[in-house]
Design a protein around this motif. Structure first.
Motif, PDB file in Angstrom:
ATOM      1  N   LYS A   1       0.831  -1.212   0.000  1.00 27.05           N
ATOM      2  CA  LYS A   1       0.000   0.000   0.000  1.00 27.05           C
ATOM      3  C   LYS A   1       0.862   1.257   0.000  1.00 27.05           C
TER       4      LYS A   1
ATOM      5  N   ILE B   1       2.565   1.621  -3.688  1.00 30.03           N
ATOM      6  CA  ILE B   1       1.667   1.928  -4.800  1.00 30.03           C
ATOM      7  C   ILE B   1       0.978   3.271  -4.577  1.00 30.03           C
ATOM      8  N   SER B   2       0.736   3.634  -3.329  1.00 26.34           N
ATOM      9  CA  SER B   2       0.092   4.919  -3.040  1.00 26.34           C
ATOM     10  C   SER B   2       1.023   6.091  -3.297  1.00 26.34           C
TER      11      SER B   2
ATOM     12  N   ALA C   1      -5.373   2.435  -5.446  1.00 26.71           N
ATOM     13  CA  ALA C   1      -4.459   1.558  -4.710  1.00 26.71           C
ATOM     14  C   ALA C   1      -5.194   0.333  -4.199  1.00 26.71           C
TER      15      ALA C   1
END
Length: 373
Positions: free
Chosen positions: A112, A115-116, A126
């Motif tokens: 997380k 990708i965020s 996400a």
């Protein structure tokens, strides 16, 4: 607000059973390729599934890998996106692809935090990629999901508030059955898209109807509670179709927008902002036409508006363009070089240059008329 354990278990069980029987065969559901799923999720933002499908196929054919997208000229990416609108999505997607290529070896991050951190990837995107591609129990809460949850659990808080979204994200995490994050989140989206629709929800065919607190309370059509967005401000613009002469006969002059800002680097017909009182004047108002002539003269393009051609409009999230289009005669000698960012085009050039939808419509109508005559 209903949130009993029984209601939650029923919801998750029945929703998954329904999805496994009735889910649509969509191209991005035929695999777990995180890049494909990421592209589809960006395309689907504010765009209908039926519209996205052919764009998805063309985009993946043109840019089959993260590396292909990262290395492509931006003009090619915008051209492949042409017609979907919200072009910042395409630019952010390519910028993020370059980050993935450089920082993660071309593999879409599976955490997380990572990708965020990519450009243009918010909490929903996400969560969608992590859950659908990697089967991680992350929430993917969009408008469809918030509508379903608001109705089923009788949530009367404003879904435009961050606190309501945060509550719903926590609720989704509770609802995801172990090992079923991918199917469950897609099932939630599917129910909102096909059954629990914004208007006239199809309650009789809903797999979780029996325990839907909103339906039981007779509030299925009044939920979710949502603060109305501020309407886009109107702008009135005069647009010039400047026809070439001599060696440029059959061509028109277009220009490329600046590198930053609205519709950055896209091509358009020259146009100017007109006073709002222009809306009260007729299309043949000489003041508007003279303003257009003067503005083009300042840009280094001598022309004279001849006659009004058509009206068109285009709605952005914050602006509503009202366009009046004028056929104009060029007064430039054949050997005159156009100012930087301007060029002549004929109809076939539109296959290579990326235009906003409204200018595609205007130009197609214009060239069609020329070809007929």
């Amino acid at each position: 607000m209903q949130s009993s354990i029984e209601a939650k278990h029923y919801f998750s069980r029945e929703l998954l059973a329904w999805y496994n029987l009735y889910k649509r065969d969509l191209p991005w559901r035929r695999h777990r390729n995180p890049y494909y799923i990421w592209v589809s999720e960006i395309m689907l933002q504010q765009t209908r599934v039926d519209t996205v499908i052919p764009y998805f196929h063309r985009f993946i054919d043109r840019f089959p890998t993260i590396e292909a997208l990262a290395d492509a000229p931006e003009e090619d990416v915008l051209k492949s996106w042409e017609g979907l609108g919200y072009y910042s999505r395409a630019r952010n997607l390519q910028s993020a692809a370059r980050e993935v290529k450089e920082q993660y070896g071309g593999e879409v991050p599976a955490t997380k935090k990572e990708i965020s951190g990519l450009k243009g990837v918010g909490p929903y995107t996400a969560g969608a990629v992590l859950s659908i591609a990697y089967n991680q129990p992350e929430p993917a809460v969009d408008g469809n999901v918030m509508r379903v949850l608001s109705r089923y659990f009788l949530i009367e808080e404003d879904i435009m508030k961050g606190s309501t979204r945060a509550f719903m994200e926590g609720l989704v995490v509770e609802l995801i059955p172990e090992g079923e994050a991918s199917n469950f989140n897609q099932a939630l989206m599917e129910l909102g898209a096909l059954v629990c629709t914004p208007k006239s929800p199809q309650c009789l065919t809903c797999p979780v109807m029996a325990h839907c607190a909103g339906r039981i309370a007779g509030m299925e059509e009044s939920l979710p509670v949502k603060t109305k967005a501020k309407p886009p401000r109107p702008e009135y613009r005069s647009v010039a179709i400047i026809e070439g002469t001599g060696a440029n006969a059959g061509k028109v002059i277009v220009r490329q927008r600046p590198a930053e800002g609205l519709l950055a680097r896209m091509w358009e017909l020259p146009h100017i902002l007109a006073p709002q009182q222009a809306a009260l004047a007729g299309a043949d108002d000489p003041v508007q036409m003279d303003m257009l002539r003067g503005a083009m003269h300042e840009e280094g393009i001598a022309m004279v508006p001849d006659d009004f051609v058509m009206e068109a409009d285009h709605i952005f999230s914050h602006i509503h363009w009202h366009l009046r289009v004028y056929r104009c005669a060029s007064k430039l000698p054949d050997n005159t070089s156009l100012p930087e960012s301007y060029r002549y085009i004929e109809e076939k050039d539109m296959d290579e240059l990326a235009f906003p939808n409204v200018f595609i419509r205007i130009l197609r109508a214009y060239f069609k008329e020329i070809l007929i005559t």
